[in-house]
Structure formats: C-alpha cells, structure tokens
Design a protein around this motif. Sequence first.
Motif, short mmCIF file in Angstrom:
data_model
loop_
_atom_site.label_atom_id
_atom_site.label_comp_id
_atom_site.label_asym_id
_atom_site.label_seq_id
_atom_site.Cartn_x
_atom_site.Cartn_y
_atom_site.Cartn_z
N ALA A 119 -17.71 0.83 -12.73
CA ALA A 119 -17.23 1.94 -12.84
C ALA A 119 -16.79 2.58 -11.66
O ALA A 119 -15.94 2.99 -11.55
N THR A 120 -17.99 3.00 -10.91
CA THR A 120 -17.65 3.93 -9.65
C THR A 120 -16.76 2.89 -8.81
O THR A 120 -15.80 3.38 -8.29
N GLY A 121 -16.98 1.77 -8.38
CA GLY A 121 -15.96 0.89 -7.52
C GLY A 121 -14.61 0.92 -7.84
O GLY A 121 -13.88 0.98 -7.11
N SER A 122 -14.35 0.83 -9.17
CA SER A 122 -13.10 0.72 -9.48
C SER A 122 -12.23 2.25 -9.49
O SER A 122 -11.21 2.21 -8.99
N ILE A 123 -13.08 3.14 -9.36
CA ILE A 123 -12.58 4.67 -9.39
C ILE A 123 -12.45 4.71 -7.78
O ILE A 123 -11.13 5.32 -7.64
N MET A 124 -13.17 3.97 -6.95
CA MET A 124 -13.02 4.31 -5.62
C MET A 124 -11.57 3.47 -5.10
O MET A 124 -10.69 3.94 -4.30
N ALA A 125 -11.48 2.26 -5.65
CA ALA A 125 -10.36 1.36 -5.27
C ALA A 125 -9.10 1.99 -6.04
O ALA A 125 -8.05 2.00 -5.24
N ARG A 126 -9.09 2.86 -6.85
CA ARG A 126 -8.18 3.28 -7.71
C ARG A 126 -7.56 4.47 -6.57
O ARG A 126 -6.28 4.76 -6.40
N GLU A 127 -8.48 5.41 -6.21
CA GLU A 127 -8.15 6.57 -5.26
C GLU A 127 -7.90 5.77 -3.97
O GLU A 127 -6.69 6.52 -3.20
N LEU A 128 -8.21 4.74 -3.42
CA LEU A 128 -7.48 4.20 -2.20
C LEU A 128 -6.26 3.86 -2.10
O LEU A 128 -5.15 4.08 -1.40
N LEU A 129 -5.80 3.33 -3.55
CA LEU A 129 -4.45 2.94 -3.63
C LEU A 129 -3.44 3.94 -3.70
O LEU A 129 -2.22 3.88 -3.70
N SER A 130 -3.98 5.28 -4.25
CA SER A 130 -3.15 6.23 -4.04
C SER A 130 -2.54 6.77 -2.81
O SER A 130 -1.70 7.38 -2.70
N ILE A 131 -3.08 6.24 -1.77
CA ILE A 131 -2.68 6.55 -0.49
C ILE A 131 -1.29 5.80 -0.41
O ILE A 131 -0.49 6.16 0.61
N PHE A 132 -1.14 4.83 -0.79
CA PHE A 132 0.12 3.95 -1.15
C PHE A 132 1.17 4.22 -2.06
O PHE A 132 2.19 3.33 -2.26
N HIS A 133 1.10 5.43 -2.78
CA HIS A 133 2.03 5.89 -3.66
C HIS A 133 3.39 5.72 -3.02
O HIS A 133 4.44 5.39 -3.56
N GLN A 134 3.53 6.37 -1.94
CA GLN A 134 5.02 6.69 -1.57
C GLN A 134 5.77 5.25 -1.25
O GLN A 134 6.80 5.21 -1.53
N ILE A 135 5.09 4.05 -0.69
CA ILE A 135 5.85 2.98 -0.59
C ILE A 135 6.07 2.40 -1.90
O ILE A 135 6.97 1.60 -1.87
N LEU A 136 5.71 2.80 -2.91
CA LEU A 136 6.10 2.23 -4.32
C LEU A 136 7.18 3.14 -4.81
O LEU A 136 7.73 2.47 -5.99
N ARG A 137 7.44 4.19 -4.47
CA ARG A 137 8.58 4.96 -5.08
C ARG A 137 9.92 4.29 -4.59
O ARG A 137 10.01 3.61 -3.65
N PRO A 138 10.70 4.70 -5.19
CA PRO A 138 12.14 3.92 -4.96
C PRO A 138 12.69 4.46 -3.40
O PRO A 138 12.54 5.64 -3.24
N GLY A 139 12.87 3.54 -2.71
CA GLY A 139 13.38 3.87 -1.29
C GLY A 139 12.15 4.13 -0.50
O GLY A 139 12.28 4.23 0.80
N GLY A 140 10.73 4.00 -0.88
CA GLY A 140 9.77 4.19 -0.24
C GLY A 140 9.29 3.06 1.01
O GLY A 140 8.51 3.61 2.03
N CYS A 141 9.95 1.93 0.73
CA CYS A 141 9.58 0.92 1.57
C CYS A 141 10.62 -0.02 1.75
O CYS A 141 11.02 -0.97 1.27
N PRO A 142 11.80 0.41 2.65
CA PRO A 142 13.02 -0.15 2.73
C PRO A 142 12.88 -1.60 3.09
O PRO A 142 13.79 -2.66 2.85
N ASP A 143 11.86 -2.09 4.07
CA ASP A 143 11.64 -3.51 4.37
C ASP A 143 11.04 -4.28 3.72
O ASP A 143 10.78 -5.44 4.02
N CYS A 144 10.37 -3.68 2.51
CA CYS A 144 9.51 -4.50 1.45
C CYS A 144 10.67 -5.40 0.61
O CYS A 144 11.94 -5.02 0.83
N ASP A 145 10.00 -6.16 0.04
CA ASP A 145 10.86 -6.96 -1.11
C ASP A 145 11.20 -5.90 -2.33
O ASP A 145 10.48 -5.95 -3.29
N THR A 146 12.09 -5.16 -1.99
CA THR A 146 12.33 -3.95 -3.23
C THR A 146 12.83 -4.56 -4.63
O THR A 146 12.38 -4.04 -5.86
#
Length: 745
Positions: A587-614
């Motif tokens: 319950a709470t652990g999955s909520i914590m993990a979900r919030e941590l992943l929100s830090i990386f929202h930007q790299i998942l947006r189009p053009g947010g991580c040019p050097d990744c495997d887009t």
Amino acid sequence: MCMGKASLSSSFLLHSLQEGGDESGQELRGQIQAGGMEPPQSPESPPEAGPPTEWRRQWSLTRWLLVAALLFGLLIGSSVLWFYIFRNCGPPPCETPACLDLLARFLASRNTRVAPCTDFYSFACEKAKDLPALAEENKSRLKKLLEAPGPWNLGSGEEKAFQFYNACMDTDAIEAAGAGPLTQVIEELGGWHVSGNQTSFDFNRTLKLLMSQYGYFPFFRAYLGPHPSSPHTPFIQIDQPELDVPLKQEQEQKIYAQMVRNYLAYLNQLGILLGGDPLTAQQHASMSISITSQLFQFLRPLEQRRARDKPFHNITIDQLQEMAPAIDWLSCLQAMFTPMSLSPTHLLVVYDLDYLRNMSQLLEGQLLMYRDFLQSHMILGLVGTLSPALDSRFREAHRELNQKLWELTERPPMPAHPRWMMCVEKTGAFFQPTLAAMFVRDAFDLRTQSAAMRLFTEIKDALITRLKKLPWMSEETRKEAHDSITQLQVKMGAPEWALKPELAKEDYGDIQLGPNFLQSFLSCVRSLQARNVWSSLQPSPQHRWKIPPWGDSAHYSIYDHVMVFPAGLFQPPLFHPDYPRAVNFGATGSIMARELLSIFHQILRPGGCPDCDTRAIQEIRLCLERHYDNLSSSDTTSFNGSHAFLENAADVGGLVIAFQAYSKRLLQYRGETTLPNQDLSPHQLFFRSYAQAMCREPSTQDSQDTPSPPSLRVHGSLSSAPAFARHFHCPRGALMNPFRRCHLW
C-alpha cells in the motif's frame, strides 16, 4: 523450530533405526550416515559358522524386504509430518488490534464471488466505497481531538481552534442569526440595488475589499508564488479567475444551456433570500450570468496558451495598468500583499495578457452602462464562497446547484458530507500550526516515524537498483537519475515550523471570534491570508508543504528537490508498524515508489531525453496505451494524451519497484506475518494491499493531477506484473494475465 525436509527425514529415520537395535539397523545406519542407500551386503562365512547357504539367502531377502517396508513407512510418515510442519510453520497470523481491524476492512470491502484473475478490482474493492476513505478517517481523528476537553490556556491557539470549531457546529445559533450577518457585510461593501439599500459604489474600493478582506477574486487571481525561472524568489502572480460555474469549451450546447439555467436559478434564489424583490433579483441574476459568460469566452486553456506564446510574461505594475486600465492595480495589490512595499515599477508574473486586456474592456463598458449590475455580480459571487458560514437556506441552495452541475457533467453523485467534516476542514485551514502539532502527537509517534522512514529507504534503494537495468536509459541519464535520487531530501509528518511549541500554541492575535459565526469566519480568512503572505516572504518559504499534515497524498517539490509525505499517509488501513510487511510495502510502499518516479516525468515526455533510446520509449508508450485501452470499458476513462501516459506509467512502475523492495526484504529478514483466516500468502497479501490503496476515488481538487479511475489503476498495474499472475495462479490470457506486457520501469 521448523526444519528442512531432507534434514528432518534423515534424522527421523536414524532415530527410528537406533531404537530397533539389530545388526541390519546398525549396518543401514552406517550406510545412511556415509551417504549411501544401497541394500545391505552379507559377507560369506564358513559353513560351520551358521545355517546352510539357502537359509542365509532367504533370511537376507526377508531382512531386506523388512528394511524396505520400514523405509517406505518412514517416507510416508515423514511426508505427512512435513506437510503438517509446512502448514503450521508458515508465516504466523498477526492478531494485534491493528491487524484485526485491517482484517475486518478487507472482509467488508471484498467480493468473493468474483475470481481474482477475472476482475481483481471487484474481488478486492467492490464494497470499498461503503467504507470511510483514509482522508475521512484522518478528519475523524481530528474531530475527536477537537471535541476532547482540554485545559487550554486562555487566548491560546488551542482554545481559539476549539472555539471556532464549536461555533461552526452550533447550527442553532447560525440559524437564529439568519441572513443578518451577511446583510451587514453587503452594507460594508456599499450595499446593492437588489435589496434597495445601496449607498455608494466605488468599483476599485469594493474590489480591493473583496480581495484583501474576504479572499474573493471575481475577475482574476492574484497570489504569491515562486518565479518560474527563479524558484526561491516570491513574485506576485496574476492569472485567470476560477469561475463559479464549471463551463468548458467542449461542452455540448444543450448541456451548456442547462448549466446556465441552473446557475441562473441559484443566483435568483440568493437575491430573494437577501430580501430582494423577485423581479429585481431575476434581472440582476441574468446580468451576472451575462458577465460570467463573457469572461468565460476570454479564457484559454493552458495548453493553448503554451502553444501560441510564452507561458508567462514579466511586466511591471505600470505596464499592466496601461494594458488593463479598469483595475487600480497598485492599490488593489498593495492591500492584498501587505506588508510588501509595492511601487509602479514592481515586477509581476502574468500568465495571460490577452485575457486581462479583454476583461478590462468588459469592465469599462459595464461601469459606463450597468454599474448596479456589476456590483450585484461581485456580491453574488462573494455570497457563493461564504455559503459554508451561512444558514441552511444558503448552504442547501449551494449544495443543490453543485449536485445538478455534477449530474450534467456525468460525474459520480457527490457524497453528502456531514457538518462536522466541513467544520474540521475549515478549522484545519485556519489553525493549521496548532492542529498539525495535535495530529502528529496523536497519530505519528516515534515508532511510526521510524518504520515509515525505514520503508522509504528500502523503496529508494530498490529504485536505484532498478535504474541499472533499464535498457532504454542512456548511461548519462542513468547517472543523473541516480544522483537525483541519492540527493533527494525527504520530509515526513509535518513541517518543522508547525511543530515548534511557540507556533503550535500561537495565539492568533489578529483573529477575533464573534459576535456571530460569519464574522469569526471572515476574521480567520484575513488572518490566514496575512500568514500566507508572511510565510512566502521568509528566507525559506514553505511552499513544499502544499498539503496539511493530515492529508493522505504525497507531494514532490520540484523547486527544492524535496519529497513530502504527510503524517496522514502513514495511517490505517495503508500503514501501521504492527501490520505484516506485505501490507506496508504493497500500500504505502507503492505510493512512495510512484511519487519517486514522478521526478522522472520530464525524461519520458517527447524530446525530454534526447540521448535515450527514444524509439524504445515510444514503443513502450504505444504498448501501454493499447494495454489500458483494452482494459477500459465504456463507463471509464481511458488514455488521454501525455499526462495519462505519465500517470499510468508511474502506477505500473510504482508497483514493480515496491514488489522488488518487498521481495528483497523477505530474503534478508525473517518474521513476516499474514492476516488470520485469509489463506493469503505474503505475496498475495502484498497485491491485495496494493489494490486496497488504489480503491479510493482520485481527488478532484486538481484535475490535471487526476489519474485513471480506480478500477483501471488496479487492473492496469496488476495485470502488468507477471508476479501477480504467478502468485494467484491466473491462466494465460485471463484479464489479469495478458499475453503481452509493457516493461518501462
């Protein structure tokens, strides 16, 4: 103590043979101890030493058959014994009061007639809507604190909070006062033509009072916030207003017309309740609707504004005065943001210049031709915001309007909240430092704090490990992500300033309670507004704490890289130090993990991580989109653009990371428990607890942050986890065990 199966069988066999005491037992025992299990060999002996050879051969065969029978019996016996040990030496049941309460909740929310592999949401959550949500239970806890007698110091923050709450609950006194207190407020604003007692009307004076004394913004919003490009510097920000009626661009004309009729009827009712002539009240209500409709036409969605020009503009008060001259900007803003010292050259952040220009032109025309109607529009809007502090006629009229508007937009029916809940919310808003200290003392002791921080550390470590295994992430991005996680600050419970004794016992000297509840309410509004300005001007602004300590959701402050988990999140049924670890991780652990992943929202947006495997990211995105579309039914919301992808990806990833952290915990530490009489393995309990956390309806306070509906969140995430299908034995191709899965995190 439970033993391994082979060890137990060998020991038991040796002990049995020792008790026999014969030669064959000794010989076989020696072979077993040496690791061999071959049949015993009898050495040849001279004829005179024993019976004839044929007799010895028969005796040897008989002896071997007896030993084989004994071994077979021991094997069967040890199997039965092992089965008994396995059944009785598994995770012991947790029978603490906290676990028994959780068990009752699980039993009350589930539907056992539904197979888990077919519809896990119904299996786990079908009746959850009949149970109080975590936010409601936290407010109930505050209610008990506010209703408990205490030896409060005269004039202290605790005493004023109790006095305000009791005045809010004293509906007899509010009913007896009727519309009198509201009529007095209208007179202070210059009166209005509807009731025939208008004395004078100075537009900018009335607007200034509405903003600074009543917290109401009829034409635009003004607030202090971090500058978009300088997050630690507070700036006055000017944005579009939040209109009372929820009109939207895409609404059908028929629905739009019905909403306008309902809102018109509501405004007309307000005018009559305040002593107006029905015909006059209807005229002023109609003009108010006309003004609202025109303002609505000037609004532009945020996405459209971003596409056409810059999302914000830096301009001075003087420049804004030239663009929108109907408003006396310097006077209004100075009254609003005292003790700031403003000048015509003070820099502002403005989000929609076109709207402000059009609004100013509309107001100039109204002031020339319809001054009385413009004042009525402003007063009617104020009355709507004050409805919680008014008698039942005004409250019921406002409730009926909201109910009709929700029905027209095909939303679920609004729950009828009891009076105490509104009073707790208002008391918490006005006296947050005091109630924060009370709530944390009662609900977030050192043992709970320690368990919560330990859980977060294990979730964070699991994410760091996971980052090393993402094939689509470049090494540079992986390093940046690793540094971002390791440098993250985490705050739990309540802000430090709220827990300082001198602030928790703050006397709120600017709050004057009485002579009626409306006046007390307005005094608290002014005090809160002044405290918010003061807080924003401090060297370390507290913008990171956007939710009260009794809130049930986490928040990431991008400006100072801080993750905030309020004390209200670490409460039953999502968390308790006595729960099985499977519950807290699921319950709470999955909520914590979900919030941590929100830090990386930007790299998942189009053009947010040019050097990744887009290309890989895009394939995963399409895969996840198809996955959720397949799960969506006609009465639920499916994918809706980039934001939905990020929200659903965070759900799936949060579950994966929390499960990885829990699995590691099981390997490293013993002592896991489970709920009694549930026949759920620890892993099954993990997934059951995850679903329990997702059962609740998403908050509607910020539609931009609203994830998918609960059923889609449960099915989307759990069906993406192979471990769920494995532990619940779901057949291939079932809803919860699809043929294809998407692997992002």
